[in-house]
Structures are given as structure tokens and as C-alpha cells.
Design an enzyme around this catalytic site. Structure first.
Site, PDB file in Angstrom:
ATOM      1  N   SER A  84      39.453  27.869   0.959  1.00  0.00           N
ATOM      2  CA  SER A  84      40.595  28.737   0.649  1.00  0.00           C
ATOM      3  C   SER A  84      41.348  29.105   1.933  1.00  0.00           C
ATOM      4  O   SER A  84      40.734  29.563   2.905  1.00  0.00           O
ATOM      5  CB  SER A  84      40.030  29.997  -0.037  1.00  0.00           C
ATOM      6  OG  SER A  84      41.017  30.953  -0.259  1.00  0.00           O
ATOM      7  N   SER A  99      54.509  33.795   0.783  1.00  0.00           N
ATOM      8  CA  SER A  99      55.673  34.619   0.458  1.00  0.00           C
ATOM      9  C   SER A  99      55.950  35.735   1.442  1.00  0.00           C
ATOM     10  O   SER A  99      57.040  36.290   1.447  1.00  0.00           O
ATOM     11  CB  SER A  99      55.472  35.240  -0.915  1.00  0.00           C
ATOM     12  OG  SER A  99      54.442  36.192  -0.842  1.00  0.00           O
ATOM     13  N   HIS A 133      56.054  30.837  -5.291  1.00  0.00           N
ATOM     14  CA  HIS A 133      57.313  31.173  -4.605  1.00  0.00           C
ATOM     15  C   HIS A 133      58.196  29.946  -4.395  1.00  0.00           C
ATOM     16  O   HIS A 133      59.159  30.003  -3.636  1.00  0.00           O
ATOM     17  CB  HIS A 133      57.032  31.881  -3.285  1.00  0.00           C
ATOM     18  CG  HIS A 133      56.436  33.228  -3.525  1.00  0.00           C
ATOM     19  ND1 HIS A 133      57.218  34.347  -3.762  1.00  0.00           N
ATOM     20  CD2 HIS A 133      55.144  33.623  -3.654  1.00  0.00           C
ATOM     21  CE1 HIS A 133      56.420  35.383  -3.990  1.00  0.00           C
ATOM     22  NE2 HIS A 133      55.165  34.974  -3.941  1.00  0.00           N
ATOM     23  N   LYS A 151      59.443  34.868 -11.264  1.00  0.00           N
ATOM     24  CA  LYS A 151      60.208  34.989 -10.019  1.00  0.00           C
ATOM     25  C   LYS A 151      61.480  34.150 -10.170  1.00  0.00           C
ATOM     26  O   LYS A 151      62.422  34.596 -10.811  1.00  0.00           O
ATOM     27  CB  LYS A 151      59.322  34.631  -8.827  1.00  0.00           C
ATOM     28  CG  LYS A 151      58.091  35.575  -8.749  1.00  0.00           C
ATOM     29  CD  LYS A 151      57.314  35.451  -7.477  1.00  0.00           C
ATOM     30  CE  LYS A 151      55.945  36.111  -7.540  1.00  0.00           C
ATOM     31  NZ  LYS A 151      55.904  37.556  -7.658  1.00  0.00           N
ATOM     32  N   THR A 181      43.341  37.092 -24.999  1.00  0.00           N
ATOM     33  CA  THR A 181      44.475  37.981 -24.776  1.00  0.00           C
ATOM     34  C   THR A 181      45.653  37.530 -25.635  1.00  0.00           C
ATOM     35  O   THR A 181      45.810  36.330 -25.909  1.00  0.00           O
ATOM     36  CB  THR A 181      44.845  38.008 -23.266  1.00  0.00           C
ATOM     37  OG1 THR A 181      45.800  39.019 -23.033  1.00  0.00           O
ATOM     38  CG2 THR A 181      45.392  36.683 -22.781  1.00  0.00           C
TER      39      THR A 181
HETATM   40  C1  LIG Z   1      51.387  33.620  -4.129  1.00  0.00           C
HETATM   41  C2  LIG Z   1      51.370  34.373  -5.411  1.00  0.00           C
HETATM   42  N1  LIG Z   1      50.623  33.888  -6.418  1.00  0.00           N
HETATM   43  C3  LIG Z   1      50.584  34.534  -7.608  1.00  0.00           C
HETATM   44  C4  LIG Z   1      51.305  35.685  -7.822  1.00  0.00           C
HETATM   45  C5  LIG Z   1      51.233  36.361  -9.158  1.00  0.00           C
HETATM   46  O1  LIG Z   1      52.331  35.976  -9.936  1.00  0.00           O
HETATM   47  P1  LIG Z   1      52.860  36.964 -11.091  1.00  0.00           P
HETATM   48  O2  LIG Z   1      53.752  37.953 -10.423  1.00  0.00           O
HETATM   49  O3  LIG Z   1      53.543  36.067 -12.056  1.00  0.00           O
HETATM   50  O4  LIG Z   1      51.651  37.619 -11.669  1.00  0.00           O
HETATM   51  C6  LIG Z   1      52.100  36.210  -6.811  1.00  0.00           C
HETATM   52  C7  LIG Z   1      52.874  37.452  -7.077  1.00  0.00           C
HETATM   53  O5  LIG Z   1      53.462  38.088  -6.295  1.00  0.00           O
HETATM   54  C8  LIG Z   1      52.139  35.543  -5.560  1.00  0.00           C
HETATM   55  O6  LIG Z   1      52.856  36.024  -4.551  1.00  0.00           O
END
Ligand SMILES: Cc1ncc(COP(=O)(O)O)c(C=O)c1O
Length: 414
Positions: free
Chosen positions: A147, A199, A227, A258, A287
Site C-alpha cells: 500500500s 488529491s 480524483h 466528484k 445495504t
Molecule cells: C482517494 C479517495 N478515495 C476515495 C474517496 C471516497 O470517495 P467518496 O467521497 O465517493 O466516498 C475519496 C474521498 O475524498 C478520496 O479522496
């Protein structure tokens, strides 16, 4: 019957909770949510309800609705039509009544966007990362996940919940990744998890080089393109489409909240892997599925951005323009190769102060970004200019920041 209270020391619950909040105040990173309403069709204009004098007009500079698709007439019309056709909610999980035709259509559209066999929708990008990573590693006994150290909290949660071994490699340092891969038993299953666009720093992973290592060490790859989807590539398929490497990634993950402007998350992969996640991931199974109204909006958004690059191009122009204005004004803009424009402050209290002045005195809304979203000491303001932020707005913002920087005697760019 009388119930007697147990004797002995008792936990003072309210004190523990108050202390937890006090710690955040002491570190200057207590989060205050700004109460706003966006003006339909006129983004980035919005109204702010902070204070007691009624709504005040503001310009939003920190939205992840990067391309203003949440305000696009096609998206709004599709959502209105769906609402009037099928009602508000899906009425159930995907397995029990909540598998609407909108969901089926959108999964086909997303699979096509990434050139994969299949896609699977989740209620958010967070849930898609958590549910998929946790499930994958459970289905692969003995799996080790590699990771990137700056991976998003949702990926970290998924990896933790999988209960598998984890190796963290230094951010975007592929020599370190290789060292860790080489040290592992060749016989164990391996998964490399990373993002395409990070991001908060606005930098990009070398997907091709990561896939080369994955081939060499027989590892699967999992790429979060949250992103980047909608934003990069001729059809908005992300950095993997732009770099023509989507076929080399085992599982691609994205958000619908986004650049696509609505809500939800997804993965795209080969048919069997998607079937495994569909069949085993609790975060998918147990869910209520996304409202068909939301899904209809996303469908319109994805279809539009597959055919139109106007928004993507406008966004890149706006980001480049704002970066150069900040640089000319001597503001400490971080060097990024993407649409993200962060100004380094390096202190949570100062970052909050700048943000407060911008909102109260200039009608500019940008949220301070602090720990744990970014490491301590790297607190920043993160601007996300979009195609609808015009030159006059950028000039106003830059002048306001220059004035605040002088007023607070903040460090200028070297
Ligand atoms: C890199 C990254 N992965 C996943 C997510 C989660 O996405 P969501 O906002 O659709 O839950 C974010 C949210 O900010 C993110 O920055």
C-alpha cells in the site's frame, strides 16, 4: 425487583468525550462545517448561512464537483425525470428489490468507460474501497497487500479490515515497492494498492511502472482513480485511460460524487472478480442500493463526459491560470501536475484563520485541510478551480490572499 448500581469507581463518560473534543481544539484542528447552499445552475456561486444576518453570497473554491456536473442541465433533467417516473428510493438492497434498471445500465456504462467486463456500484467511493479491499484479501488466503503510504483512509480501512499482512511503501517510491515485493515469498498472493491522482498533493502515480512490477512479481493491482475519473483521458476514463494502461490494472475504483457530480462509488474489473465482490462483500450486500434518482443523474453525467471534453479542458485551463496567478503574487503554491492547487500554510491555526478571513471579509469559501487528512505541519488550503471559475473570480481571490498573507505576515514563496 430493585436493581442496585454496582459499587466501585465509575467511568465518567461525558468527561472522556469532552476531553476528546478539547484535544482537537488545543491542536487547532477542531472541524467547523460551513453551512452553505449552492445556487442551481450558477456554480461556483452559493449562499452561506454562517452568522445571523441571513444568507450571504459566496464563491466556492474547494468543491470536488470539479467540472460542475452536479449543476449540469442534463444531469438535473435526468434526475427530475427519474424521480417522476420511479419515485425517490430504490426500496431495497441489490439482492432484495433494489436492483433497478438504472443500476444495471450504469454498471454497463462504467465497465465500457474503463474497457472492463463488468462494474459494480456502491453507495460511495469510501464504501467501494473498504468493501472491495477487505473482501479481496479474505478470498485470497495469505494475501499480502502493498500500500502506498499516502493511500486514502478508505483503502487503509479496507486493508485493515481484511486482516491480511500489509507492507507500506514510501509515497510513489517504486524502488521501495520493488524492494518490498522482492522480499516476499513468491508463492503468496500479492495485491498492490495505490491511487492515480493523490488529491492533497496533486501528484500522479506511474501506473505503467507499477504494472511492470506487478507483472514481474505476479501481483494483482488495485488503482483508486477517484480524483481522475471524468477528469482525464479522452472519455474521462481517468489517468489509466490517458496513459493507455487501463487494461493492465486488475481492479479500477472510482467515485460518482466528484467529477461526475452526484454520489456513489464503483469498481470495474473482469467478470469473475466483480462477481466475487458482488457475492461476498458485506459493504455491497447488506445495504440499500443507491436511489435510482441519483443513478439516473450519474448516467447522464458519465454519458455526457464520455462525449465532451469541453469541461475537462476548461478545468485544466482554469487550474493552470490560477497556479500562475498565485505564483506571480508570491503565494506558496505547491508544484502539482494536476488540477489541484494547494497553498502550503504548515500550521492548522493559521490555515483556519486565513479561511475564516476569506469567508467573513471576501465571501470566498475554501476549507482548511488539516491532520489527519494531511500530515501534521503540512496544513494547507486546497483550491479546486473549475471551468466555471472565471478570470475575475481568480483575480479577486488572488488579491484577497495576497492581502491576508501580508496582514498575517505569512511566509511567501521562496
Ligand atoms: C482517494 C479517495 N478515495 C476515495 C474517496 C471516497 O470517495 P467518496 O467521497 O465517493 O466516498 C475519496 C474521498 O475524498 C478520496 O479522496
Amino acid at each position: 425487583m430493585t436493581i442496585e448500581a454496582a459499587t466501585g469507581p465509575r467511568v465518567d463518560y461525558s468527561r472522556v468525550f469532552s476531553q476528546a473534543i478539547d484535544r482537537l481544539h488545543a491542536e487547532g484542528r477542531y472541524r467547523v462545517f460551513i453551512d452553505i447552499l449552492r445556487n442551481k445552475g450558477a456554480f461556483p456561486n452559493a449562499r452561506c448561512f454562517a452568522g445571523h444576518n441571513g444568507p450571504k453570497p459566496i464563491t466556492v473554491w474547494c468543491s470536488n464537483d470539479y467540472l460542475a456536473m452536479g449543476q449540469h442541465p442534463k444531469v438535473i433533467a435526468a434526475m427530475e425525470e427519474a424521480l417522476h417516473d420511479v419515485g425517490a428510493g430504490s426500496g431495497g438492497t441489490r439482492n432484495i428489490g433494489g436492483n433497478t434498471h438504472y443500476h444495471v445500465d450504469l454498471e454497463a456504462e462504467l465497465a465500457d468507460l474503463h474497457g472492463k467486463d463488468a462494474a459494480l456500484l456502491f453507495t460511495s467511493g469510501y464504501v467501494s474501497n473498504e468493501a472491495t479491499l477487505a473482501t479481496l484479501a479474505k478470498v485470497l488466503p495469505g494475501c499480502v497487500i502493498f500500500s502506498d503510504e499516502l493511500n486514502h483512509a478508505s483503502m487503509i480501512a479496507g486493508i485493515r479490515n481484511s486482516g491480511c499482512e500489509k507492507r507500506v511503501w514510501r509515497h510513489n517510491d517504486l524502488a521501495h515497492l520493488e524492494e518490498l515485493l522482492a522480499a516476499e515469498d513468491p508463492a503468496v498472493p500479492k495485491l498492490i494498492a495505490f491511487e492515480s491522482v493523490y488529491s492533497m498533493d496533486g501528484d500522479v502515480a506511474s501506473i505503467a511502472a507499477i504494472c511492470d512490477l506487478a507483472d514481474q512479481y505476479n501481483a494483482l493491482t488495485y488503482c483508486d482513480e477517484v480524483h481522475a475519473v471524468g477528469m482525464y483521458g479522452p472519455r474521462g476514463g481517468g489517468i489509466s485511460e490517458r496513459d493507455e494502461v487501463a487494461d493492465r490494472i486488475t481492479i479500477l475504483e472510482g467515485t460518482l460524487g466528484k467529477a461526475f457530480g452526484v454520489m456513489g462509488g464503483y469498481i470495474a474489473a473482469d467478470r469473475t472478480i466483480v462477481d466475487v465482490i458482488r457475492s461476498y462483500a458485506p459493504g455491497f450486500i447488506f445495504t440499500t442500493s443507491l436511489s435510482p434518482v441519483l443513478v439516473a443523474g450519474v448516467l447522464a453525467s458519465v454519458r455526457h463526459l464520455k462525449a465532451s471534453s469541453v469541461e475537462r479542458d476548461g478545468q485544466q485551463v482554469a487550474a493552470a491560470r490560477l497556479k500562475s496567478m498565485f505564483t506571480e503574487a508570491g503565494l506558496p503554491v505547491m508544484d502539482t501536475v494536476t488540477h489541484i492547487v494547494p497553498l502550503m500554510v504548515g500550521d492548522p491555526v493559521k490555515a483556519k484563520k486565513i479561511s475564516d478571513i476569506l469567508l467573513a471579509e471576501y465571501g470566498v469559501y475554501v476549507q482548511p485541510i488539516n491532520y489527519p487528512t494531511v500530515p501534521r505541519g503540512t496544513e494547507r488550503l486546497r483550491f479546486t478551480p473549475g471551468p466555471a471559475h472565471d478570470e475575475a473570480m481568480m483575480r479577486e481571490l488572488t488579491d484577497a490572499l495576497a492581502e491576508i498573507w501580508s496582514r498575517l505576515e505569512l511566509k511567501k514563496a521562496a
